[in-house]
Design a protein around this motif. Structure first.
Motif, short mmCIF file in Angstrom:
data_model
loop_
_atom_site.label_atom_id
_atom_site.label_comp_id
_atom_site.label_asym_id
_atom_site.label_seq_id
_atom_site.Cartn_x
_atom_site.Cartn_y
_atom_site.Cartn_z
N MET A 74 18.63 53.99 37.24
CA MET A 74 18.15 52.62 37.44
C MET A 74 18.85 52.03 38.66
O MET A 74 20.04 52.22 38.84
CB MET A 74 18.47 51.78 36.20
CG MET A 74 17.97 50.35 36.30
SD MET A 74 18.29 49.38 34.83
CE MET A 74 20.01 49.01 35.04
N TYR A 75 18.08 51.36 39.49
CA TYR A 75 18.64 50.69 40.64
C TYR A 75 18.77 49.21 40.32
O TYR A 75 17.83 48.55 39.90
CB TYR A 75 17.76 50.88 41.89
CG TYR A 75 18.33 50.20 43.10
CD1 TYR A 75 19.42 50.76 43.76
CD2 TYR A 75 17.81 49.01 43.57
CE1 TYR A 75 19.96 50.13 44.87
CE2 TYR A 75 18.34 48.38 44.67
CZ TYR A 75 19.43 48.95 45.32
OH TYR A 75 19.97 48.33 46.41
N VAL A 76 19.97 48.67 40.51
CA VAL A 76 20.22 47.25 40.31
C VAL A 76 20.25 46.61 41.69
O VAL A 76 21.06 46.98 42.54
CB VAL A 76 21.57 47.03 39.57
CG1 VAL A 76 21.83 45.54 39.38
CG2 VAL A 76 21.57 47.75 38.23
N TYR A 77 19.35 45.67 41.90
CA TYR A 77 19.24 45.02 43.20
C TYR A 77 20.44 44.11 43.47
O TYR A 77 21.10 43.66 42.54
CB TYR A 77 17.95 44.20 43.27
CG TYR A 77 16.72 45.06 43.38
CD1 TYR A 77 16.33 45.56 44.61
CD2 TYR A 77 15.98 45.39 42.26
CE1 TYR A 77 15.20 46.36 44.73
CE2 TYR A 77 14.85 46.19 42.36
CZ TYR A 77 14.47 46.67 43.60
OH TYR A 77 13.37 47.46 43.71
N PRO A 78 20.75 43.85 44.73
CA PRO A 78 21.84 42.92 45.04
C PRO A 78 21.56 41.56 44.39
O PRO A 78 20.42 41.10 44.36
CB PRO A 78 21.82 42.81 46.56
CG PRO A 78 21.06 44.00 47.03
CD PRO A 78 20.12 44.38 45.93
#
Length: 118
Positions: A74-78
């Motif tokens: 999973m990519y967590v956005y800034p």
């Protein structure tokens, strides 16, 4: 008719209240082993268990194969976080699909499939 139903209801209600309070015996039985006897018997079982033949360390892992537990990325956005609104850079995290490790019963999965997993 109404009077009969009312009397029947009152009679059933009173009998249900007295039924719960009619037991006068001891809830905990007086017969049986004491705690000391249970403890001593448990110690003797432990001493006998130490004389059993050793079991190979991988015996269980050979018998019960792990079922697949895919890893998800999973990519967590800034973003900003907290009362101070601190900037958090974007990052990737990996986690398993299942929270626990699941095992198959003996002979439950095909051998080639189990070899393919590991």
């Amino acid at each position: 008719m109404h009077m009969i139903l009312t009397r029947l209801f009152v009679l059933l209600w009173i009998s249900s209240l007295t039924a719960c309070s009619s037991f006068s015996g001891n809830v905990v039985p007086n017969k049986g082993l004491t705690m000391e006897q249970v403890y001593d018997s448990h110690e003797s079982v432990d001493n006998n268990a130490s004389r059993l033949p050793p079991v190979p360390a991988n015996a269980v892992s050979r018998e019960f194969k792990k079922l697949p537990n895919p890893e998800l990325t999973m990519y967590v956005y800034p973003h900003v976080a907290g009362k101070e609104q601190l900037p958090i850079p974007g990052y990737e995290t990996v986690f398993s699909a299942y929270t626990e490790t699941h095992y198959a019963l003996p002979n439950e999965i095909i051998r080639d499939y189990a070899i393919e997993l590991y």
